[in-house]
Design a protein around this motif. Structure first.
Motif, mmCIF file in Angstrom:
data_model
loop_
_atom_site.group_PDB
_atom_site.id
_atom_site.type_symbol
_atom_site.label_atom_id
_atom_site.label_comp_id
_atom_site.label_asym_id
_atom_site.label_seq_id
_atom_site.Cartn_x
_atom_site.Cartn_y
_atom_site.Cartn_z
ATOM 1 N N SER A 20 0.859 -1.178 0.000
ATOM 2 C CA SER A 20 0.000 0.000 0.000
ATOM 3 C C SER A 20 0.902 1.237 0.000
ATOM 4 O O SER A 20 2.070 1.176 0.401
ATOM 5 N N TRP A 21 0.347 2.354 -0.432
ATOM 6 C CA TRP A 21 1.185 3.510 -0.732
ATOM 7 C C TRP A 21 0.712 4.777 -0.037
ATOM 8 O O TRP A 21 -0.477 5.085 -0.038
ATOM 9 N N LEU A 22 1.673 5.504 0.504
ATOM 10 C CA LEU A 22 1.423 6.870 0.945
ATOM 11 C C LEU A 22 1.400 7.781 -0.277
ATOM 12 O O LEU A 22 0.550 8.659 -0.407
ATOM 13 N N TRP A 23 2.356 7.561 -1.180
ATOM 14 C CA TRP A 23 2.459 8.319 -2.426
ATOM 15 C C TRP A 23 3.046 7.381 -3.480
ATOM 16 O O TRP A 23 4.235 7.133 -3.510
ATOM 17 N N TYR A 26 6.324 6.488 -5.025
ATOM 18 C CA TYR A 26 7.496 7.112 -4.413
ATOM 19 C C TYR A 26 7.699 6.747 -2.942
ATOM 20 O O TYR A 26 8.828 6.535 -2.508
ATOM 21 N N ILE A 27 6.607 6.699 -2.167
ATOM 22 C CA ILE A 27 6.735 6.440 -0.731
ATOM 23 C C ILE A 27 5.745 5.353 -0.319
ATOM 24 O O ILE A 27 4.530 5.601 -0.245
ATOM 25 N N PHE A 29 3.899 2.598 2.272
ATOM 26 C CA PHE A 29 3.628 2.370 3.683
ATOM 27 C C PHE A 29 4.441 1.162 4.160
ATOM 28 O O PHE A 29 4.703 0.217 3.403
ATOM 29 N N GLY A 30 4.831 1.170 5.422
ATOM 30 C CA GLY A 30 5.475 0.016 6.035
ATOM 31 C C GLY A 30 6.894 -0.244 5.572
ATOM 32 O O GLY A 30 7.439 -1.329 5.823
ATOM 33 N N LYS A 31 7.507 0.724 4.913
ATOM 34 C CA LYS A 31 8.858 0.562 4.391
ATOM 35 C C LYS A 31 9.675 1.824 4.646
ATOM 36 O O LYS A 31 9.149 2.849 5.055
ATOM 37 N N ILE A 32 10.981 1.713 4.369
ATOM 38 C CA ILE A 32 11.879 2.856 4.499
ATOM 39 C C ILE A 32 12.109 3.483 3.133
ATOM 40 O O ILE A 32 12.392 2.794 2.154
ATOM 41 N N THR A 33 11.983 4.802 3.069
ATOM 42 C CA THR A 33 12.312 5.581 1.877
ATOM 43 C C THR A 33 13.413 6.563 2.237
ATOM 44 O O THR A 33 13.395 7.149 3.323
ATOM 45 N N ILE A 34 14.373 6.735 1.344
ATOM 46 C CA ILE A 34 15.438 7.722 1.547
ATOM 47 C C ILE A 34 15.224 8.878 0.583
ATOM 48 O O ILE A 34 14.976 8.666 -0.611
ATOM 49 N N VAL A 35 15.306 10.089 1.107
ATOM 50 C CA VAL A 35 15.304 11.293 0.288
ATOM 51 C C VAL A 35 16.671 11.937 0.446
ATOM 52 O O VAL A 35 17.056 12.320 1.556
ATOM 53 N N CYS A 163 3.691 2.214 8.970
ATOM 54 C CA CYS A 163 3.982 3.636 8.823
ATOM 55 C C CYS A 163 5.060 3.811 7.749
ATOM 56 O O CYS A 163 6.008 3.025 7.667
ATOM 57 N N ALA A 164 4.919 4.812 6.918
ATOM 58 C CA ALA A 164 5.966 5.146 5.953
ATOM 59 C C ALA A 164 7.062 5.926 6.683
ATOM 60 O O ALA A 164 6.777 6.945 7.315
ATOM 61 N N ILE A 165 8.296 5.423 6.622
ATOM 62 C CA ILE A 165 9.416 6.091 7.279
ATOM 63 C C ILE A 165 10.325 6.678 6.220
ATOM 64 O O ILE A 165 10.820 5.959 5.341
#
Length: 334
Positions: A20-23, A26-27, A29-35, A163-165
């Motif tokens: 599932s997606w926050l965005w 690109y981002i 849910f339930g995973k780590i994203t790096i910006v 939670c999207a981190i």
């Protein structure tokens, strides 16, 4: 040596789950994203804009409106009272939905149990940690042995809480390829399911490019603007890639609106009062339409004053105080 009892299971026993997606894409849910991005390129402001939109249920680029959600924002670089909150207010955030873990008695790290507790308590759908190196703790961010356990712990929190981190990180100067430009061990990049790189594509324009996407086909690059008067604005999809943005080779053609902003800001940003015809003629010379000139003039809060037969343009005092901020207060034309 202590023996560990062998346990084996088949994939048939695993219940299939869908991302599932926050965005999207690109981002997640339930995973780590790096910006990641160079200093001053707007990565924190972009994430604050995303947070602001989420607290109001506003649609992100390529997305749709949603129910408003809660956000956790942790920063070790900017003051909450004099920088973060004013930016959130300028971006139209519901500040009641933006929460912060108190670090006054103990600094937060990736392994801190307060992260999971805070996500559960606030029901946050997004956690932003800014910047990466401030939350490593005593771990060595340049070694696999030092960073892998921390990233695994944080990934477990994301998965359990759904939670999207998002971790914001700076780029180093010693590498050319995007996957090696992030600070610290390559294992940081490897642990993320999505990696977004922010870079300049013009004087005030930036692009966020998805350089890694494990869970879906990568999304198109998205441009945004950091205008010193008009503030943050999404510009839509653009045709650049990560290495172009990192190398500084990407460049977005100047639009008519960009030209007008440049002309007006150059003429009036020092508080001067300029004859309107001088600005109008310069805009005509650069091929700008009268309609665009009037629209951007209004957006920038330029006021007109007539003396004799001549009109003069200038910023009102409120606008002059806003030139170095991210918002434009209401200032009706006289």
């Amino acid at each position: 040596m202590q023996n560990t009892k062998l346990k084996i299971f088949s994939m048939e026993e695993i219940e299939t789950e869908y991302v599932s997606w926050l965005w999207k894409p690109y981002i997640p849910f339930g995973k780590i994203t790096i910006v990641q991005g160079d200093l001053g390129d707007g990565k924190t402001t972009m994430m604050l804009a995303i947070a602001a939109d989420l607290t109001r249920g506003r649609a992100l680029p390529t997305g749709s409106t949603t129910e408003p959600v809660n956000v956790l924002f942790q920063t070790a670089e900017d003051g909450l009272a004099d920088t973060i909150k004013p930016r959130l207010e300028d971006l139209g955030a519901d500040c009641n939905r933006v929460h912060v873990i108190d670090e006054s008695e103990k600094s937060l790290t990736f392994s801190d149990e307060r992260i999971e507790q805070a996500i559960i308590k606030t029901e946050a759908k997004l956690l932003i940690l800014d910047p990466l190196q401030a939350y490593i703790g005593s771990g060595d961010m340049n070694s696999a042995g030092g960073i892998r356990p921390l990233m695994k712990l944080l990934a477990g929190v994301a998965e359990r809480t759904e939670c999207a981190i998002v971790i914001i990180g700076h780029l180093n100067k010693g590498k050319s390829k995007s996957q090696y430009r992030g600070l610290g061990s390559i294992d940081i990049y490897a642990a993320a399911r999505s990696v977004l790189t922010v870079g300049r594509i013009g004087e005030y324009s930036r692009a966020v490019v998805q350089g890694k996407s494990n869970l879906a086909p990568p999304g198109k690059a998205i441009a945004f603007e950091l205008d010193p008067v008009l503030g943050f604005k999404w510009l839509g999809e653009c045709d650049v890639d990560t290495d172009d943005v990192i190398s500084g080779k990407a460049n977005r053609p100047e639009s008519q609106s960009d030209k007008v902003r440049r002309i007006i800001l150059s003429a009036l940003s020092d508080g001067s009062e300029i004859a309107a015809n001088d600005i109008i003629e310069e805009a005509k010379d650069e091929g700008v339409s009268t309609i665009t000139l009037k629209r951007v003039k209004k957006e920038l809060g330029v006021i007109s004053t007539k003396r004799g037969e001549q009109w003069y343009w200038q910023f009102c005092p409120l606008i002059m105080r806003a030139v170095t901020s991210y918002s434009v207060p209401d200032c009706p034309e006289k």
